[in-house]
Design an enzyme around this catalytic site. Structure first.
Site, short mmCIF file in Angstrom:
data_model
loop_
_atom_site.label_atom_id
_atom_site.label_comp_id
_atom_site.label_asym_id
_atom_site.label_seq_id
_atom_site.Cartn_x
_atom_site.Cartn_y
_atom_site.Cartn_z
NE ARG A 26 -4.25 -1.52 0.33
CZ ARG A 26 -5.40 -1.44 0.96
NH1 ARG A 26 -5.69 -0.39 1.68
NH2 ARG A 26 -6.29 -2.40 0.86
NE ARG A 30 -7.72 5.80 2.22
CZ ARG A 30 -8.66 5.03 2.75
NH1 ARG A 30 -9.87 5.49 2.90
NH2 ARG A 30 -8.37 3.82 3.17
NE ARG A 39 -9.76 7.77 -3.44
CZ ARG A 39 -11.04 8.03 -3.32
NH1 ARG A 39 -11.65 8.78 -4.21
NH2 ARG A 39 -11.72 7.57 -2.30
CG ASP A 75 -9.20 -2.79 -4.44
OD1 ASP A 75 -8.65 -2.18 -3.52
OD2 ASP A 75 -10.03 -3.71 -4.24
CE1 TYR A 151 -13.00 -7.39 1.58
CE2 TYR A 151 -11.25 -8.89 0.93
CZ TYR A 151 -11.69 -7.79 1.66
OH TYR A 151 -10.81 -7.11 2.45
O1 CP3 Z 1 0.05 -1.31 -2.48
C1 CP3 Z 1 -0.26 -0.44 -3.33
O2 CP3 Z 1 0.23 0.71 -3.33
C2 CP3 Z 1 -1.17 -0.85 -4.47
C3 CP3 Z 1 -2.54 -0.59 -4.31
C4 CP3 Z 1 -3.52 -1.50 -3.62
C5 CP3 Z 1 -4.84 -1.09 -3.34
N1 CP3 Z 1 -5.53 -2.16 -2.84
C6 CP3 Z 1 -5.40 0.25 -3.58
C7 CP3 Z 1 -6.42 0.72 -2.64
C8 CP3 Z 1 -3.40 -2.84 -3.22
C9 CP3 Z 1 -2.19 -3.76 -3.25
C10 CP3 Z 1 -4.69 -3.24 -2.75
C11 CP3 Z 1 -4.99 -4.61 -2.29
C12 CP3 Z 1 -6.20 -4.85 -1.51
N2 CP3 Z 1 -7.46 -4.32 -1.69
C13 CP3 Z 1 -6.30 -5.80 -0.48
C14 CP3 Z 1 -5.18 -6.71 -0.04
C15 CP3 Z 1 -4.13 -5.98 0.64
C16 CP3 Z 1 -4.18 -6.08 2.11
O3 CP3 Z 1 -4.11 -5.01 2.72
O4 CP3 Z 1 -4.16 -7.19 2.63
C17 CP3 Z 1 -7.61 -5.79 0.00
C18 CP3 Z 1 -8.13 -6.62 1.14
C19 CP3 Z 1 -8.34 -4.86 -0.77
C20 CP3 Z 1 -9.78 -4.51 -0.70
C21 CP3 Z 1 -9.89 -3.13 -0.25
N3 CP3 Z 1 -9.70 -2.04 -1.08
C22 CP3 Z 1 -10.10 -2.65 1.06
C23 CP3 Z 1 -10.36 -3.50 2.28
C24 CP3 Z 1 -10.03 -1.25 1.00
C25 CP3 Z 1 -10.12 -0.29 2.15
C26 CP3 Z 1 -11.37 0.51 2.17
C27 CP3 Z 1 -11.12 1.82 2.91
O5 CP3 Z 1 -11.91 2.73 2.65
O6 CP3 Z 1 -10.18 1.93 3.69
C28 CP3 Z 1 -9.76 -0.89 -0.34
C29 CP3 Z 1 -9.62 0.46 -0.87
C30 CP3 Z 1 -8.28 0.82 -1.42
N4 CP3 Z 1 -7.59 0.07 -2.32
C31 CP3 Z 1 -7.55 2.01 -1.15
C32 CP3 Z 1 -6.40 1.95 -1.92
C33 CP3 Z 1 -5.31 3.00 -2.00
C34 CP3 Z 1 -7.96 3.14 -0.21
C35 CP3 Z 1 -9.23 3.80 -0.57
C36 CP3 Z 1 -9.24 5.01 -1.47
O7 CP3 Z 1 -8.26 5.50 -2.06
O8 CP3 Z 1 -10.37 5.49 -1.55
#
Ligand code: CP3
Length: 343
Positions: A26, A30, A39, A75, A151
């Site tokens: 990640r 944010r 964003r 994602d 999920y």
């Molecule tokens: O690592 C990186 O920089 C690459 C980007 C990345 C994202 N999601 C972008 C994202 C990666 C590798 C993921 C993987 C991901 N997505 C996982 C597995 C990683 C882990 O942490 O184990 C999972 C479980 C998801 C599903 C998901 N997407 C969740 C649970 C969330 C969080 C929701 C929240 O609001 O916090 C996301 C959203 C997400 N995916 C964000 C990012 C940067 C943040 C939300 C945003 O920008 O609005």
């Protein structure tokens, strides 16, 4: 593959390197002002689906941090949509899947013939690989079948995975069909990412740690093993990561993944021994340590490097993704410290 001689790729293959490569799960997100600026004008899914924007976000984060690999901005849940399961992100609640899987009939409806529609991710990989050339490797990724299934079945995040386990225990045939379908889609998806220039593939099995060893071996291991094999046909090394996996590590290594991602709950050297001391490991600083003062953070990073003992095959990372409130300065300082101290 665009950077086969990079420190990161060498470490994946347990080849000697003159310092430890470092990147962060990640790393684009944010906590970074530049990401928040993008964003303001685009939703998360808009960024993912626009290869130029996704590439820009990926590149900016890697350059600001000075890390040794760029993970493609995407994602985990993108494959759900093309399998016939639309979802959205709601502020503060995370992902919401509109019609979760509840029966064998729901599973039989899932489509596996539309992986090519995820080509926007491969296009973003290609733009990032072109930007960095041999200078910096690009990591592609996908979700592991258990974590994606959780999920799909729970309809979003979960605490106890009751519905997922219920499906697994009471309808093993439907469960196997679901695993097969997920592998078919994710293997095609990441193969395309490698063709586009990804140097390695990380398989995120973020929530698999909720399973007992016995259930992991019975319901998950054969399927992930098959996914790992399919990915390895591309020649790209595989990083297999999960959290809460201290009891599962030896079994996870049986998938044949070149690199096992460790979370922070197990000391790195103990985790490395648990995977047989062979192959590579990635990890494993608690991401919450990024909220502490530098002397503490530095001390803990040093301790991880000490556990690794300079043996080939360590990739420094966090034990899980960076949290949104993390101070960027600490992330930058940590990358620099690992690079200088391990030399
Ligand atoms: O690592 C990186 O920089 C690459 C980007 C990345 C994202 N999601 C972008 C994202 C990666 C590798 C993921 C993987 C991901 N997505 C996982 C597995 C990683 C882990 O942490 O184990 C999972 C479980 C998801 C599903 C998901 N997407 C969740 C649970 C969330 C969080 C929701 C929240 O609001 O916090 C996301 C959203 C997400 N995916 C964000 C990012 C940067 C943040 C939300 C945003 O920008 O609005």
């Amino acid at each position: 593959m665009s950077a086969p001689q990079s420190l990161f790729v060498k470490a994946c293959k347990v080849l000697p390197v003159d310092r430890t490569p470092v990147w962060f799960m990640r790393q684009a997100g944010r906590y970074m002002q530049e990401y928040r600026d993008v964003r303001k004008h685009h939703s998360l899914l808009q960024i993912c689906k626009d290869p130029q924007l996704a590439a820009e976000v990926t590149i900016t984060a890697a350059e600001i941090l000075g890390v040794d690999a760029a993970i493609i901005f995407a994602d985990l849940l993108l494959p759900l949509e093309i399998m016939g399961m639309p979802f959205h992100f709601s502020a503060g609640e995370g992902p919401i899947i509109e019609k979760p899987l509840r029966s064998a009939a729901d599973i039989s409806q899932l489509r596996t013939d539309r992986a090519a529609e995820l080509g926007y991710v491969a296009e973003a990989v290609s733009a990032v690989a072109k930007h960095f050339g041999p200078r910096l490797p690009v990591i592609g990724f996908c979700g592991a079948p258990f974590t994606l299934a959780s999920y799909m079945i729970e309809g979003g995040g979960s605490r106890n995975y009751i519905l997922t386990k219920q499906m697994m225990y009471s309808s093993p045939q439907a469960w196997n069909e679901l695993m097969r379908k997920l592998i078919s889609v994710t293997s095609a998806y990441v193969t395309e990412q490698v063709t586009a220039g990804a140097d390695a593939i990380q398989i995120f099995d973020s929530w698999v740690g909720c399973l007992s060893v016995e259930d992991y071996r019975r319901y998950v291991l054969p399927h992930v093993t098959q996914l790992v094999r399919e990915v390895q046909r591309t020649g790209a090394p595989v990083i297999y990561f999960g959290t809460n996996t201290a009891t599962l590590l030896a079994s996870m290594k049986e998938t044949g993944a070149e690199v096992i991602g460790l979370d922070w709950r197990i000391p790195l050297d103990k985790g490395w021994r648990a995977v047989g001391g062979k192959g590579a490991v990635q990890g494993n600083l608690d991401p919450v340590l990024l909220f502490t003062e530098w002397p503490e953070l530095k001390g803990r990073a040093e301790e991880i490097l000490r556990c690794a003992g300079g043996r080939p095959g360590h990739i420094f990372n966090l034990g899980h993704g960076i949290f949104p409130e993390t101070p960027v300065e600490n992330v930058k300082a940590l990358a620099k410290f690992v690079q200088e101290y391990s030399r």
